[in-house]
Design an enzyme around this catalytic site. Structure first.
Site, PDB file in Angstrom:
ATOM      1  N   SER A 170       0.825  -1.208   0.000  1.00 33.50           N
ATOM      2  CA  SER A 170       0.000   0.000   0.000  1.00 33.50           C
ATOM      3  C   SER A 170       0.859   1.258   0.000  1.00 33.50           C
ATOM      4  O   SER A 170       2.026   1.241   0.374  1.00 33.50           O
ATOM      5  CB  SER A 170      -0.906   0.024   1.228  1.00 33.50           C
ATOM      6  OG  SER A 170      -1.579  -1.195   1.364  1.00 33.50           O
TER       7      SER A 170
HETATM    8  N1  SAH Z   1      -0.746  -4.900   4.096  1.00 31.38           N
HETATM    9  C1  SAH Z   1       0.080  -5.198   2.926  1.00 31.38           C
HETATM   10  C2  SAH Z   1      -0.598  -4.893   1.623  1.00 31.38           C
HETATM   11  C3  SAH Z   1      -1.746  -5.794   1.403  1.00 31.38           C
HETATM   12  S1  SAH Z   1      -2.219  -6.156  -0.249  1.00 31.38           S
HETATM   13  C4  SAH Z   1       1.421  -4.511   2.992  1.00 31.38           C
HETATM   14  O1  SAH Z   1       1.670  -3.770   3.955  1.00 31.38           O
HETATM   15  O2  SAH Z   1       2.241  -4.754   2.102  1.00 31.38           O
HETATM   16  C5  SAH Z   1      -3.527  -7.260   0.208  1.00 31.38           C
HETATM   17  C6  SAH Z   1      -3.084  -8.636   0.592  1.00 31.38           C
HETATM   18  O3  SAH Z   1      -4.234  -9.326   1.041  1.00 31.38           O
HETATM   19  C7  SAH Z   1      -2.533  -9.437  -0.576  1.00 31.38           C
HETATM   20  O4  SAH Z   1      -1.249  -9.896  -0.277  1.00 31.38           O
HETATM   21  C8  SAH Z   1      -3.527 -10.581  -0.703  1.00 31.38           C
HETATM   22  O5  SAH Z   1      -2.926 -11.814  -1.090  1.00 31.38           O
HETATM   23  C9  SAH Z   1      -4.084 -10.672   0.692  1.00 31.38           C
HETATM   24  N2  SAH Z   1      -5.383 -11.337   0.803  1.00 31.38           N
HETATM   25  C10 SAH Z   1      -6.456 -11.253  -0.020  1.00 31.38           C
HETATM   26  N3  SAH Z   1      -7.452 -12.033   0.428  1.00 31.38           N
HETATM   27  C11 SAH Z   1      -7.011 -12.633   1.571  1.00 31.38           C
HETATM   28  C12 SAH Z   1      -7.576 -13.565   2.482  1.00 31.38           C
HETATM   29  N4  SAH Z   1      -8.802 -14.058   2.350  1.00 31.38           N
HETATM   30  N5  SAH Z   1      -6.824 -13.960   3.538  1.00 31.38           N
HETATM   31  C13 SAH Z   1      -5.567 -13.490   3.709  1.00 31.38           C
HETATM   32  N6  SAH Z   1      -4.976 -12.612   2.883  1.00 31.38           N
HETATM   33  C14 SAH Z   1      -5.679 -12.184   1.816  1.00 31.38           C
END
Ligand code: SAH
Length: 214
Positions: free
Chosen positions: A62
């Site tokens: 992000s």
């Molecule tokens: N917080 C992260 C950015 C998140 S991007 C950072 O600081 O870099 C969103 C993430 O959510 C992705 O890696 C994606 O794989 C994950 N995601 C999506 N659906 C999910 C689920 N049901 N359970 C766990 N992770 C999930």
């Protein structure tokens, strides 16, 4: 720290303030976490710019100002047990680890969990546990939580996560259809139910059920 590093750091903090990140504890936590440790390869040199960047598994780290605003809205207290859904690069969890007692972070791509865990270890962040699992079911083994941060967009705040919030606990979650404008929501659990507050438009990758391919 070299002069160039100090200059870059000042610029980084300035752009956070400019975009509304005012909470001194949050700014302090973000000052401590080198975003460069979470962005590898082609985009590494852009780690200090206020923009989202690609990470493996087709996901994104992000934008720093969004990390700051979400962390600020979460109002984390030093004794808190925090759950993050969507570890991604691990950057957001690292910021939370400086504000909370304990951070649990859940990610559906195993590869991201492995890489984020290595970064936590390299930075000496010992109060984070990263787990490969489907976070839309929450993390029942460690529930309830004081704070829950979801960093992927759901159509509605997931029921299992609402259930894992303590009374007076706060959850911040982007809500809306993927690829359209989503709204960042702050949910507070009260004695009798849940209060919802709309914060701002955001854009996140979708919360996907089940485990990822790699
Ligand atoms: N917080 C992260 C950015 C998140 S991007 C950072 O600081 O870099 C969103 C993430 O959510 C992705 O890696 C994606 O794989 C994950 N995601 C999506 N659906 C999910 C689920 N049901 N359970 C766990 N992770 C999930």
């Amino acid at each position: 720290m070299t002069d160039a590093d100090a200059e870059r750091q000042m610029q980084f903090l300035f752009s956070l303030r400019q975009r509304g990140v005012m909470d001194a504890r949050v700014l302090n936590a973000m000052e401590k976490v080198d975003r460069g440790a979470f962005v590898k390869g082609l985009f590494a040199e852009r780690a200090y710019e206020d923009m989202p960047l690609p990470i493996p598994c087709g996901q994104t780290i992000s934008q720093p100002s969004v990390v700051g605003l979400m962390t600020q809205a979460l109002n984390v207290q030093p004794r808190d047990k925090v759950l993050e859904i969507g570890t991604g690069s691990g950057y957001q969890a690292a910021v939370l680890s400086h504000l909370a007692r304990r951070v649990y972070t859940v990610e559906r791509h195993k590869r991201l969990v492995t890489e984020a865990s290595a970064a936590f270890e390299a930075l000496g962040l010992t109060n984070i546990t990263a787990l490969a699992a489907d976070g839309s079911r929450g993390y029942p083994e460690q529930a309830p939580f004081d704070r829950i941060l979801v960093t992927a967009a759901a159509e509605d705040p997931p029921g299992p996560l609402l259930a894992e919030l303590k009374t007076n606990g706060i959850m911040v979650v982007p809500v809306g259809q993927s690829d359209t404008v989503q709204t960042l929501i702050k949910v507070t659990r009260t004695e009798t139910g849940y209060d919802y507050e709309e914060l701002r438009p955001v854009r996140f990758v979708p919360l996907v059920e089940g485990m990822g391919q790699e």
